[in-house]
Design an enzyme around this catalytic site. Sequence first.
Site, short mmCIF file in Angstrom:
data_model
loop_
_atom_site.label_atom_id
_atom_site.label_comp_id
_atom_site.label_asym_id
_atom_site.label_seq_id
_atom_site.Cartn_x
_atom_site.Cartn_y
_atom_site.Cartn_z
N THR A 73 0.87 -1.18 0.00
CA THR A 73 0.00 0.00 0.00
C THR A 73 0.91 1.23 0.00
O THR A 73 1.66 1.45 0.95
CB THR A 73 -0.91 0.02 1.25
N LYS B 206 -7.68 1.57 -2.82
CA LYS B 206 -7.31 1.16 -1.47
C LYS B 206 -7.56 2.30 -0.48
O LYS B 206 -7.98 2.08 0.66
CB LYS B 206 -5.84 0.72 -1.45
N LYS C 56 -0.21 5.40 8.02
CA LYS C 56 0.42 5.60 6.70
C LYS C 56 -0.68 5.71 5.63
O LYS C 56 -0.70 6.63 4.82
CB LYS C 56 1.35 4.42 6.40
N1 LIG Z 1 -0.91 -6.78 7.56
C1 LIG Z 1 -2.07 -6.52 7.00
O1 LIG Z 1 -3.14 -6.92 7.52
C2 LIG Z 1 -2.15 -5.74 5.68
C3 LIG Z 1 -3.37 -5.72 5.01
C4 LIG Z 1 -3.45 -5.04 3.80
C5 LIG Z 1 -2.34 -4.36 3.31
N2 LIG Z 1 -1.16 -4.38 4.00
C6 LIG Z 1 -0.01 -3.65 3.43
O2 LIG Z 1 0.91 -4.61 2.93
C7 LIG Z 1 2.25 -4.14 3.11
C8 LIG Z 1 3.03 -5.14 3.95
O3 LIG Z 1 2.37 -5.32 5.19
P1 LIG Z 1 2.85 -6.45 6.22
O4 LIG Z 1 1.85 -6.46 7.31
O5 LIG Z 1 3.20 -7.70 5.49
O6 LIG Z 1 4.19 -5.74 6.77
P2 LIG Z 1 5.46 -6.41 7.47
O7 LIG Z 1 5.07 -7.63 8.21
O8 LIG Z 1 6.17 -5.31 8.19
O9 LIG Z 1 6.33 -6.92 6.20
C9 LIG Z 1 7.03 -6.10 5.35
C10 LIG Z 1 8.16 -6.95 4.81
O10 LIG Z 1 8.83 -6.24 3.78
C11 LIG Z 1 10.21 -6.34 4.00
N3 LIG Z 1 10.86 -5.15 3.50
C12 LIG Z 1 10.63 -3.86 3.85
N4 LIG Z 1 11.44 -3.04 3.18
C13 LIG Z 1 12.21 -3.83 2.41
C14 LIG Z 1 13.23 -3.56 1.50
N5 LIG Z 1 13.64 -2.30 1.25
N6 LIG Z 1 13.79 -4.61 0.87
C15 LIG Z 1 13.37 -5.87 1.11
N7 LIG Z 1 12.41 -6.19 1.96
C16 LIG Z 1 11.84 -5.18 2.61
C17 LIG Z 1 10.38 -6.44 5.50
O11 LIG Z 1 11.64 -6.99 5.77
P3 LIG Z 1 12.30 -7.02 7.22
O12 LIG Z 1 12.04 -8.40 7.73
O13 LIG Z 1 13.73 -6.76 6.99
O14 LIG Z 1 11.64 -5.94 8.05
C18 LIG Z 1 9.20 -7.31 5.87
O15 LIG Z 1 9.50 -8.69 5.79
C19 LIG Z 1 2.13 -2.75 3.77
O16 LIG Z 1 2.19 -1.76 2.77
C20 LIG Z 1 0.76 -2.79 4.43
O17 LIG Z 1 0.19 -1.49 4.54
C21 LIG Z 1 -1.04 -5.07 5.18
#
Ligand SMILES: NC(=O)c1ccc[n+]([C@@H]2O[C@H](COP(=O)([O-])OP(=O)(O)OC[C@H]3O[C@@H](n4cnc5c(N)ncnc54)[C@H](OP(=O)(O)O)[C@@H]3O)[C@@H](O)[C@H]2O)c1
Length: 291
Positions: free
Chosen positions: A96, A171, A239
């Site tokens: 997102t 979104k 965010k």
């Molecule tokens: N969780 C939900 O329910 C949900 C629902 C809808 C949408 N989203 C969206 O989906 C996205 C991810 O959410 P999430 O909950 O999966 O977040 P998260 O658990 O924090 O996962 C993000 C992942 O991306 C990796 N990452 C971040 N920056 C990076 C980079 N520069 N290079 C390589 N890997 C990188 C992180 O690695 P590290 O392990 O090194 O931190 C982490 O494994 C966000 O934009 C969020 O707004 C989430």
Amino acid sequence: MKVAFLGLGVMGFPMAGHLAAAGHEVAVFNRARAKAERWSAQHKGRVAATPADAARAAALVFACVGNDDDVHQITLGADGALAAMAQGAIFVDHTTTSARLAREIDAAARARGLGFLDAPVSGGQSGAEKGILTVMAGGEPAAFAAAEPVVACYARTFRLLGPAGAGQLTKMVNQICIAGLIEGLAEGLHFARAAGLDPQAVIDVIGKGAAQSWQLDNRHATMIAGEYRHGFAVDWVRKDLGFALDEARRNGAHLPVTALVDQLYGEVQALGGGRWDTSSLLARLERLRTT
Ligand SMILES: NC(=O)c1ccc[n+]([C@@H]2O[C@H](COP(=O)([O-])OP(=O)(O)OC[C@H]3O[C@@H](n4cnc5c(N)ncnc54)[C@H](OP(=O)(O)O)[C@@H]3O)[C@@H](O)[C@H]2O)c1
């Protein structure tokens, strides 16, 4: 098909797993390599050293990282995916982000003869694990058609809503619709308790009427229990609401409730709840109760 998945967090880890389970040849990359190693211990697939390494041979490159800066880094930064991708390959971003970033990456992809879709998701961790996400896309119809059968591994709904940026704008609508609703649910439960009612009994009744919602069905039990260490983090929703409020300043839309709820989430962050689920708006109210 040869595919890559960049970002193995709460959402990306199971999404990439569905690609492997469907028989695709998957290369994964994550900033913290340990997560990628854990993924490859559970699924068939290769751990790549950089986004470029993961993307080089892939027809489709998927990403689900954190924010705009993260997407910038994995696409256009050092060892970014775009410079390594083969002509005609498609980058599908499930992060997102702002619509502005989606348009910027789209232009950079076009300049290199690549396809791009901004394709944020809804459905949360459980939707990703069950492979039933809703995906809202912006981009060219040809790129959408090429990605569709593969995205179907983890999505129940995948729609193209317009040119680059349209997925992110959709979104934003999703988050605007949810923001006020969660505060309403929190206020209802807060009031029920203050009025001496049994909150669970109240939900059992009103949840079968016009007050029913996904948030009520899936979050009332943990809200009643005061349990917020799960789900969609307050830091992430701030965010997302920030993107919506920025965009509204540009397009002239009036979002008073969204702006207010964004402020209320700021107060939850100040309570130490940045990683709490978005339903923790109730925790803020409980702390304010005067009697
Ligand atoms: N969780 C939900 O329910 C949900 C629902 C809808 C949408 N989203 C969206 O989906 C996205 C991810 O959410 P999430 O909950 O999966 O977040 P998260 O658990 O924090 O996962 C993000 C992942 O991306 C990796 N990452 C971040 N920056 C990076 C980079 N520069 N290079 C390589 N890997 C990188 C992180 O690695 P590290 O392990 O090194 O931190 C982490 O494994 C966000 O934009 C969020 O707004 C989430």
